[in-house]
Design a protein around this motif. Structure first.
Motif, PDB file in Angstrom:
ATOM      1  N   PHE A 139      98.380  44.907  60.253  1.00 32.08           N
ATOM      2  CA  PHE A 139      98.459  45.339  61.651  1.00 32.08           C
ATOM      3  C   PHE A 139      98.731  46.843  61.664  1.00 32.08           C
ATOM      4  CE2 PHE A 139      99.887  40.923  61.454  1.00 32.08           C
ATOM      5  CZ  PHE A 139      99.084  40.325  62.411  1.00 32.08           C
ATOM      6  N   LEU A 140      97.937  47.590  62.408  1.00 35.11           N
ATOM      7  CA  LEU A 140      98.103  49.038  62.443  1.00 35.11           C
ATOM      8  C   LEU A 140      97.571  49.586  63.756  1.00 35.11           C
ATOM      9  CD1 LEU A 140      95.413  50.647  60.084  1.00 35.11           C
ATOM     10  CD2 LEU A 140      95.301  48.311  60.911  1.00 35.11           C
ATOM     11  N   PRO A 141      97.929  50.828  64.112  1.00 37.16           N
ATOM     12  CA  PRO A 141      97.403  51.411  65.350  1.00 37.16           C
ATOM     13  C   PRO A 141      95.879  51.486  65.299  1.00 37.16           C
ATOM     14  CG  PRO A 141      99.188  52.752  64.453  1.00 37.16           C
ATOM     15  CD  PRO A 141      98.853  51.735  63.404  1.00 37.16           C
ATOM     16  N   PRO A 142      95.215  51.400  66.454  1.00 34.00           N
ATOM     17  CA  PRO A 142      93.759  51.552  66.457  1.00 34.00           C
ATOM     18  C   PRO A 142      93.360  52.837  65.732  1.00 34.00           C
ATOM     19  CG  PRO A 142      94.484  50.775  68.595  1.00 34.00           C
ATOM     20  CD  PRO A 142      95.723  51.101  67.815  1.00 34.00           C
ATOM     21  N   MET A 143      92.600  52.702  64.673  1.00 32.61           N
ATOM     22  CA  MET A 143      92.354  53.837  63.783  1.00 32.61           C
ATOM     23  C   MET A 143      91.485  54.914  64.428  1.00 32.61           C
ATOM     24  SD  MET A 143      92.116  52.286  59.920  1.00 32.61           S
ATOM     25  CE  MET A 143      91.124  50.834  60.205  1.00 32.61           C
ATOM     26  N   ASN A 144      91.893  56.153  64.184  1.00 38.13           N
ATOM     27  CA  ASN A 144      91.195  57.363  64.661  1.00 38.13           C
ATOM     28  C   ASN A 144      91.203  57.500  66.176  1.00 38.13           C
ATOM     29  OD1 ASN A 144      90.528  58.081  62.008  1.00 38.13           O
ATOM     30  ND2 ASN A 144      88.645  56.898  62.050  1.00 38.13           N
ATOM     31  N   GLN A 145      92.093  56.789  66.847  1.00 38.86           N
ATOM     32  CA  GLN A 145      92.185  56.888  68.311  1.00 38.86           C
ATOM     33  C   GLN A 145      93.512  57.555  68.686  1.00 38.86           C
ATOM     34  OE1 GLN A 145      90.574  53.675  70.719  1.00 38.86           O
ATOM     35  NE2 GLN A 145      89.903  52.596  68.879  1.00 38.86           N
ATOM     36  N   PHE A 146      93.591  58.839  68.372  1.00 38.06           N
ATOM     37  CA  PHE A 146      94.832  59.585  68.549  1.00 38.06           C
ATOM     38  C   PHE A 146      95.118  59.922  70.011  1.00 38.06           C
ATOM     39  CE2 PHE A 146      93.180  60.568  64.294  1.00 38.06           C
ATOM     40  CZ  PHE A 146      94.228  60.081  63.535  1.00 38.06           C
ATOM     41  N   GLU A 147      94.177  59.615  70.890  1.00 37.88           N
ATOM     42  CA  GLU A 147      94.384  59.892  72.303  1.00 37.88           C
ATOM     43  C   GLU A 147      95.311  58.877  72.965  1.00 37.88           C
ATOM     44  OE1 GLU A 147      90.878  57.051  72.177  1.00 37.88           O
ATOM     45  OE2 GLU A 147      91.726  58.637  70.948  1.00 37.88           O
ATOM     46  N   LEU A 148      95.546  57.744  72.306  1.00 41.91           N
ATOM     47  CA  LEU A 148      96.391  56.700  72.889  1.00 41.91           C
ATOM     48  C   LEU A 148      97.844  57.174  72.949  1.00 41.91           C
ATOM     49  CD1 LEU A 148      94.833  53.617  71.066  1.00 41.91           C
ATOM     50  CD2 LEU A 148      94.362  54.423  73.388  1.00 41.91           C
ATOM     51  N   PRO A 149      98.572  56.867  74.025  1.00 48.18           N
ATOM     52  CA  PRO A 149      99.938  57.384  74.182  1.00 48.18           C
ATOM     53  C   PRO A 149     100.994  56.616  73.395  1.00 48.18           C
ATOM     54  CG  PRO A 149      99.349  56.060  76.090  1.00 48.18           C
ATOM     55  CD  PRO A 149      98.107  56.139  75.223  1.00 48.18           C
ATOM     56  N   TYR A 150     100.619  55.539  72.740  1.00 49.97           N
ATOM     57  CA  TYR A 150     101.573  54.704  72.017  1.00 49.97           C
ATOM     58  C   TYR A 150     101.175  54.611  70.551  1.00 49.97           C
ATOM     59  CZ  TYR A 150      97.727  51.837  73.667  1.00 49.97           C
ATOM     60  OH  TYR A 150      96.470  51.392  73.983  1.00 49.97           O
ATOM     61  N   ILE A 151     102.172  54.337  69.697  1.00 50.44           N
ATOM     62  CA  ILE A 151     101.921  54.203  68.264  1.00 50.44           C
ATOM     63  C   ILE A 151     102.610  52.929  67.770  1.00 50.44           C
ATOM     64  CG2 ILE A 151     102.123  55.259  65.985  1.00 50.44           C
ATOM     65  CD1 ILE A 151     102.478  57.956  67.384  1.00 50.44           C
ATOM     66  N   PRO A 152     101.877  51.854  67.578  1.00 44.21           N
ATOM     67  CA  PRO A 152     102.479  50.652  66.991  1.00 44.21           C
ATOM     68  C   PRO A 152     102.900  50.926  65.546  1.00 44.21           C
ATOM     69  CG  PRO A 152     100.394  50.134  68.058  1.00 44.21           C
ATOM     70  CD  PRO A 152     100.479  51.628  67.971  1.00 44.21           C
ATOM     71  N   LEU A 153     103.981  50.296  65.122  1.00 45.21           N
ATOM     72  CA  LEU A 153     104.403  50.400  63.731  1.00 45.21           C
ATOM     73  C   LEU A 153     103.551  49.444  62.892  1.00 45.21           C
ATOM     74  CD1 LEU A 153     108.296  50.533  64.127  1.00 45.21           C
ATOM     75  CD2 LEU A 153     106.602  52.355  64.383  1.00 45.21           C
ATOM     76  N   CYS A 154     103.210  49.870  61.692  1.00 48.27           N
ATOM     77  CA  CYS A 154     102.335  49.069  60.826  1.00 48.27           C
ATOM     78  C   CYS A 154     103.107  47.927  60.171  1.00 48.27           C
ATOM     79  CB  CYS A 154     101.720  49.948  59.740  1.00 48.27           C
ATOM     80  SG  CYS A 154     100.700  51.293  60.367  1.00 48.27           S
ATOM     81  N   GLY A 155     102.400  46.863  59.870  1.00 51.69           N
ATOM     82  CA  GLY A 155     103.017  45.745  59.169  1.00 51.69           C
ATOM     83  C   GLY A 155     101.971  44.826  58.578  1.00 51.69           C
TER      84      GLY A 155
END
Length: 241
Positions: A139-155
């Protein structure tokens, strides 16, 4: 052989607010779709350079696996150090209270981390994930989508044996006192990549012999026939349906 990943809805949601997980390739962001394959800027030889729209590894990363999207509109702010949800209307308030999408996360669990000063939220997923025996999910943040205002923690979760629902801690860097952050329903939230668990060992060596010959031959081919070389000669299509 095609493997199956199952997403099972653990709580009955109204049809108008629930959005199933989708293959990530269906959520390529608008800015990427609008991007030109060749840059306006020229190099020293007055040639246009390829943009990331021509970069297969970049596209593969964004298209990999499946993506959870937010199922309700989230409008968040901070008041007196606590996260508060701003409701759009009475219907939105009832949906948020009945199908609570976020909770706050205990800060002591992240003491000493680089993000300990952020408010930690938790996305409450309505989906249980199951994969074939021997597989796990990254599970990781949507890759290469740095415009999103949130950052999920990876697991990583061994979703072949774990019977529960995975919820996702995340940070919103801009979330602070007096600032309102909007996350519309349907926003890509977390990318899920199933993979087979295997044992690996490390080998370090100098490039020599047939390996060196293959490398040098490839470099020569690229110099003479550079356009889309990787896509034409090395790329293997990935399928997530």
């Amino acid at each position: 052989m095609k493997q199956i990943i199952s997403f099972e809805l653990a709580q009955q949601y109204p049809n108008h607010i629930i959005v199933p997980p989708v293959p990530s390739r269906k959520l390529i962001p608008p800015w990427f779709k609008k991007m030109k394959p060749m840059s306006v800027t020229k190099n020293d030889q007055n040639e246009s350079l390829e943009t990331v729209k021509k970069c297969v590894p970049f596209i593969d990363a964004m298209s990999a696996g499946y993506t959870f999207v937010t199922h309700v509109d989230l409008q968040l702010t901070v008041e007196k150090g606590k996260v508060r949800t701003i409701f759009l209307d009475e219907r939105h308030r009832k949906e948020m209270e009945t199908f609570k999408p976020i909770e706050t996360h205990s800060k002591p669990q992240i003491e000493g981390s680089p993000f300990e000063d952020f408010l930690i939220l938790k996305f409450i997923s309505p989906w249980r994930i199951k994969v074939p025996k021997g597989y796990s999910c990254l599970f990781l943040p949507p890759m290469n989508q740095f415009e999103l205002p949130y950052i999920p923690l990876c697991g990583i979760v061994d979703s072949d044996s774990y019977e529960g629902i995975v919820n996702f801690p995340f940070i919103v860097p801009s979330l602070q006192e007096g600032v309102q952050v909007n996350i519309p329903a349907g926003s890509p939230f977390i990318q899920i990549i199933p993979y087979k668990r295997e044992e690996w060992s490390e080998h370090i060596d100098n490039l020599s012999g047939t390996s060196a010959d293959a490398y040098n031959n490839m470099r020569s081919e690229i110099r003479e026939d550079r356009k889309d070389y990787y896509r034409r000669k090395n790329y293997h299509k990935k399928k997530f349906n």
